[in-house]
Scaffold this active site. Structure first.
Site: not given
Length: 205
Positions: A18, A91-92, A149, A14
């Protein structure tokens, strides 16, 4: 001569842009006059209308994919109406069923359409989603959309958090949300945060 298509799976955590990448791709197709269609599983209920929307504020109309949708039959009807696209952008894609991924593969092989699926690889417990698992098994091309991160390592885990920012490891697999419910972290930070919470009696390992 029959067109030759490919099934692509582009996955990331997430916040890895994307959806922005999908929308940019759609814009480029439009600029070049290339026929395309956008699709999205209806399980993502954050929007009341059929759009794909990025966190950076851009959006584009799409067609819903319902749990009962046979994507192959849907595209077949488009072909019969002379409305067959060159590209399909999904998407998704993690929310697709395994059968629907197989239907997309059949669309690629039968009609020579390029199908690009964007989605998460794993859920908040680091388990593969059904749609992602099948895409990893049969996609022609698999690309990782990388993000970083806070510690500098590559993000791997889509960690679910509560209102206090504490990591949650129990609950329904599908729980739609954004920054208020999920953070993308590397495996090491995810582990260390859970250890810290365990010491405070907040979370069992």
């Amino acid at each position: 001569m029959k067109r030759i298509g490919k099934l692509y799976f582009r996955y990331g955590t997430m916040g890895s842009a994307k959806t922005a990448l999908l929308l940019t791709t759609a814009y480029n197709f439009e600029e070049r006059g290339m026929a395309y269609r956008c699709f999205k599983p209806v399980v993502d209920t954050r929007d009341n209308k059929n759009v794909i929307r990025s966190r950076i504020g851009i959006e584009r109309e799409c067609s819903w994919i319902y749990p009962e949708t046979n994507i192959y039959e849907y595209v077949k009807s488009m072909n019969e109406n002379g409305d067959l696209p060159q590209w399909i952008l999904v998407d998704e894609a993690q929310f697709l069923s395994a059968d629907q991924v197989d239907q997309l593969a059949l669309v690629v092989d039968e009609f020579g359409i390029n199908v690009v699926c964007y989605g998460l690889r794993t859920d908040f417990r680091t388990n593969l989603f059904e749609g992602s698992r099948r895409l990893l098994e049969i996609a022609d091309t698999i690309d990782e959309i990388k993000s970083t991160c806070s510690c500098g390592r590559k993000t791997i885990v889509n960690a679910r958090v509560n209102s206090k920012g504490e990591i949650i490891t129990e609950g329904e697999v599908v729980e739609i949300g954004g920054n208020e419910k999920y953070i993308a972290v590397c495996r090491n930070c995810w582990r260390n945060k859970r250890i810290e919470q365990n010491r405070k009696g907040q979370l069992p390992l």
